[in-house]
Design an enzyme around this catalytic site. Structure first.
Site, PDB file in Angstrom:
ATOM      1  N   CYS A 152       0.828  -1.220   0.000  1.00 16.15           N
ATOM      2  CA  CYS A 152       0.000   0.000   0.000  1.00 16.15           C
ATOM      3  C   CYS A 152       0.860   1.267   0.000  1.00 16.15           C
ATOM      4  O   CYS A 152       0.332   2.380  -0.036  1.00 16.15           O
ATOM      5  CB  CYS A 152      -0.913  -0.008   1.209  1.00 16.15           C
ATOM      6  SG  CYS A 152      -0.005  -0.196   2.751  1.00 16.15           S
TER       7      CYS A 152
ATOM      8  N   LYS B  12      50.604   0.743   4.628  1.00 14.38           N
ATOM      9  CA  LYS B  12      50.808  -0.366   3.680  1.00 14.38           C
ATOM     10  C   LYS B  12      52.307  -0.683   3.539  1.00 14.38           C
ATOM     11  O   LYS B  12      53.106   0.240   3.318  1.00 14.38           O
ATOM     12  CB  LYS B  12      50.223   0.036   2.322  1.00 14.38           C
ATOM     13  CG  LYS B  12      50.205  -1.094   1.335  1.00 14.38           C
ATOM     14  CD  LYS B  12      49.582  -0.691   0.020  1.00 14.38           C
ATOM     15  CE  LYS B  12      49.812  -1.777  -0.998  1.00 14.38           C
ATOM     16  NZ  LYS B  12      49.946  -1.289  -2.322  1.00 14.38           N
TER      17      LYS B  12
ATOM     18  N   ASP C 124      43.237 -19.083  22.381  1.00 14.80           N
ATOM     19  CA  ASP C 124      42.555 -20.370  22.219  1.00 14.80           C
ATOM     20  C   ASP C 124      41.145 -20.183  22.790  1.00 14.80           C
ATOM     21  O   ASP C 124      40.906 -20.329  23.992  1.00 14.80           O
ATOM     22  CB  ASP C 124      43.316 -21.470  22.970  1.00 14.80           C
ATOM     23  CG  ASP C 124      42.731 -22.840  22.699  1.00 14.80           C
ATOM     24  OD1 ASP C 124      41.538 -22.914  22.344  1.00 14.80           O
ATOM     25  OD2 ASP C 124      43.461 -23.841  22.833  1.00 14.80           O
TER      26      ASP C 124
ATOM     27  N   LYS D  26      40.888 -29.059  25.783  1.00 15.32           N
ATOM     28  CA  LYS D  26      40.022 -27.887  25.607  1.00 15.32           C
ATOM     29  C   LYS D  26      38.775 -27.951  26.475  1.00 15.32           C
ATOM     30  O   LYS D  26      37.952 -27.047  26.459  1.00 15.32           O
ATOM     31  CB  LYS D  26      39.649 -27.730  24.136  1.00 15.32           C
ATOM     32  CG  LYS D  26      40.860 -27.354  23.276  1.00 15.32           C
ATOM     33  CD  LYS D  26      40.472 -27.095  21.856  1.00 15.32           C
ATOM     34  CE  LYS D  26      41.681 -26.934  20.966  1.00 15.32           C
ATOM     35  NZ  LYS D  26      42.157 -25.563  20.886  1.00 15.32           N
TER      36      LYS D  26
ATOM     37  N   LYS E  28      42.634 -33.111  22.180  1.00 19.35           N
ATOM     38  CA  LYS E  28      41.940 -31.809  22.210  1.00 19.35           C
ATOM     39  C   LYS E  28      40.685 -31.874  23.073  1.00 19.35           C
ATOM     40  O   LYS E  28      40.340 -30.905  23.734  1.00 19.35           O
ATOM     41  CB  LYS E  28      41.595 -31.357  20.794  1.00 19.35           C
ATOM     42  CG  LYS E  28      42.837 -30.860  20.075  1.00 19.35           C
ATOM     43  CD  LYS E  28      42.548 -30.099  18.820  1.00 19.35           C
ATOM     44  CE  LYS E  28      43.852 -29.511  18.287  1.00 19.35           C
ATOM     45  NZ  LYS E  28      43.860 -29.309  16.862  1.00 19.35           N
TER      46      LYS E  28
END
Ligand code: FMN
Length: 387
Positions: A155, A285, A301, A336, A332
Site C-alpha cells: 500500500c 601499507k 585459544d 580444551k 583436544k
C-alpha cells in the site's frame, strides 16, 4: 534431513495482496518433496487464480463449502499441516472468534491439525488492538502465528506487515513439521575463518568457507533452537532466520562469544580461528622492497578460554587434522575441556562434504557425509548428551 519430504501440506489462501507470493512458495515446497493442496477463500480467489494454482499443484483447488461432498472434513483429515498464508485481518478475526462460514474457516476447527498463520496486512491494521487480541487468542488455543516483517508494504506504507522472504517461509513450515527437540535452547555457532591485518590492505586468513557452521545453525534451528551465528569471513548465504553477529578477528570473536555464551545452552565452535596472528600489524601499507618478515604470535585459544566457565553447558569443538585424527582429537577433547570434538580431515575445508570422527568421552564414530547431513548428525550427538 528434509522434513518436507512426502509431507501433505494444506495451504489456505485468504484475501491479502501477498497472495501473489504463494505460487512461488508452493513451488519451493514441492521441490522439497511436499504434496500441496490449496483452499482459497472467495477474497483469496480475487488475488490469485485457481487456474495457476491447479496447474501448479496438479490438483483440484477447493473453494466452496456446499459442493455435495464434505471437503471441510476430508481435506483436513488428509493433511499433515495447515498453513494460512497470507492470513488476513478478517480471517484471523473469524477463526479466533469461532466463526466458520466458508470452507477454510470450517476446515481448520474440523481438522484439529497443526496450523500456522502468516498474517500480512497494512501496518495500522496489524497494530490494531482487536487484531492483536485475536492473535493472542489464536496462540492461546495452540495455533502458531508468525509475526510479519518490517519493510515497504504494497500500500506504500512502511512498517510491520510483510511476509517473511521465501526461504524463511519454507523453513518455518519445515521447522513446524520437525520434532522441536531443542525448543527453548539457545545454540551459538562460530562460523567461517577469522582474518587479521598484516597492514591496512593485507590480511592473514584461512580457507574455511563457513558452510559447515551455517549448516549446523540451520539444523539446530529446524529442530527448534534459537540460533546465533558468530560469523567471521564467509561467502555462504546465511538465511534470515538465523541471528548473526559479525566477528572478523580472533579477538573480536572471543569478545562476542564470551557475551553470547552467557545466555546459551550449547556452543559449537566450527570457525577456523587463526592460531597465529601478526605480532604488530603495520599501520601503513608495507612497501615491497625485497623480502618481508612478519612476526607472528599465538592467537587466543577461544574454546579453551571459554570452557573455564562452561558449567553444565554443552561445548563442541572442531579440530582439523592432517594425521592421527582420533589421537589428536582425543587430546583436544581433554585439553580444551569440551564434550565433543569433531576431528575432521584436511580435505573437509572449503568442501561440500566432511569426513572424520565424532569423539566424546565414551568413544569415537567415523563419518563421511555431506555437510548438510553431518549437521543433522551433530544435533543427534548433542541430543544423546542431553538425554
Ligand atoms: C486490493 C485489496 C488488498 C487487500 N489486502 C489485504 C491485506 O494485505 N491484508 C488483509 O488483511 N486484508 C486485505 N484486504 C482486505 C480483505 O480482502 C478483506 O478483509 C476480505 O474480506 C478478506 O476476506 P477473507 O479473509 O475471507 O479472505 C485487501 C482488500 C483489497 C480490496
Amino acid at each position: 534431513m528434509n522434513l518436507l519430504k512426502d509431507k501433505r501440506i494444506l495451504i489456505g489462501i485468504t484475501g491479502g495482496i501477498a497472495a501473489y507470493k504463494v505460487p512461488e512458495i508452493i513451488r519451493r515446497l514441492q521441490k522439497k518433496g511436499a504434496f500441496v493442496t490449496v483452499v482459497l477463500t472467495n477474497s483469496g480467489a480475487k488475488f490469485v487464480s485457481t487456474l495457476t494454482l491447479s496447474v501448479l499443484t496438479n490438483n483440484r483447488i477447493y473453494t466452496g463449502l456446499f459442493t455435495g461432498e464434505l471437503p471441510h472434513i476430508e481435506q483436513g483429515r488428509e493433511t499433515d499441516i495447515i498453513v494460512v498464508i497470507p492470513a488476513t485481518y478478517d480471517f484471523i478475526g473469524k477463526i479466533s472468534s469461532g466463526v466458520a462460514d466458508d470452507l477454510l474457516s470450517t476446515l481448520i476447527p474440523a481438522a484439529d491439525k497443526k496450523t500456522i498463520f502468516f498474517p500480512s496486512m497494512n501496518v495500522r491494521m496489524f497494530k490494531n488492538r482487536i487484531l492483536q487480541s485475536n492473535i493472542a487468542t489464536l496462540k492461546k488455543c495452540g495455533y502458531t502465528v508468525i509475526y510479519p516483517e518490517e519493510g515497504e508494504l504494497a500500500c506504500g506504507d512502511v512498517g510491520l506487515g510483510r511476509l517473511p522472504d521465501y526461504e524463511t517461509t519454507v523453513a518455518i513450515i519445515e521447522r513446524e513439521l520437525g520434532d522441536g527437540y531443542f525448543e527453548g535452547k539457545k545454540v551459538v555457532v562460530s562460523v567461517g575463518g577469522t582474518e587479521e591485518n598484516i597492514d591496512p590492505v593485507r590480511v592473514i586468513s584461512n580457507r574455511s568457507s563457513g558452510r559447515m557452521g551455517v549448516e549446523i545453525g540451520k539444523a539446530f534451528w529446524l529442530r527448534g533452537a534459537e540460533v546465533t551465528l558468530v560469523v567471521g569471513r564467509t561467502n555462504i548465504n546465511i538465511p534470515d532466520y538465523l541471528n548473526i553477529r559479525v566477528a572478523k578477528t580472533v579477538g573480536r570473536m572471543y569478545e562476542i562469544l564470551k557475551k553470547e555464551i552467557k545466555s546459551a545452552d550449547i556452543l559449537i565452535m566450527s570457525a577456523a580461528v587463526s592460531d597465529f596472528i601478526p605480532l604488530s600489524p603495520h599501520k601503513t601499507k608495507i612497501k615491497l622492497r625485497g623480502e618481508v618478515t612478519i612476526k607472528m604470535k599465538r592467537g587466543t585459544d577461544i574454546l579453551k578460554s571459554l570452557s573455564k566457565n562452561k558449567g553444565n553447558k554443552i561445548f563442541v569443538g572442531f579440530a582439523l587434522e592432517d594425521r592421527d585424527l582420533v589421537k589428536n582429537g582425543r587430546k583436544k577433547l581433554r585439553g580444551k575441556g569440551c564434550d565433543i570434538i569433531v576431528a575432521n580431515s584436511i580435505n573437509s575445508i572449503d568442501s561440500n562434504s566432511i569426513s572424520g570422527y565424532i569423539i566424546n568421552k565414551k568413544g569415537e564414530e567415523p563419518f563421511n557425509l555431506l555437510k548438510e547431513e553431518f549437521a543433522w548428525k551433530l544435533t543427534e550427538s548433542v541430543e544423546q548428551l542431553i538425554t
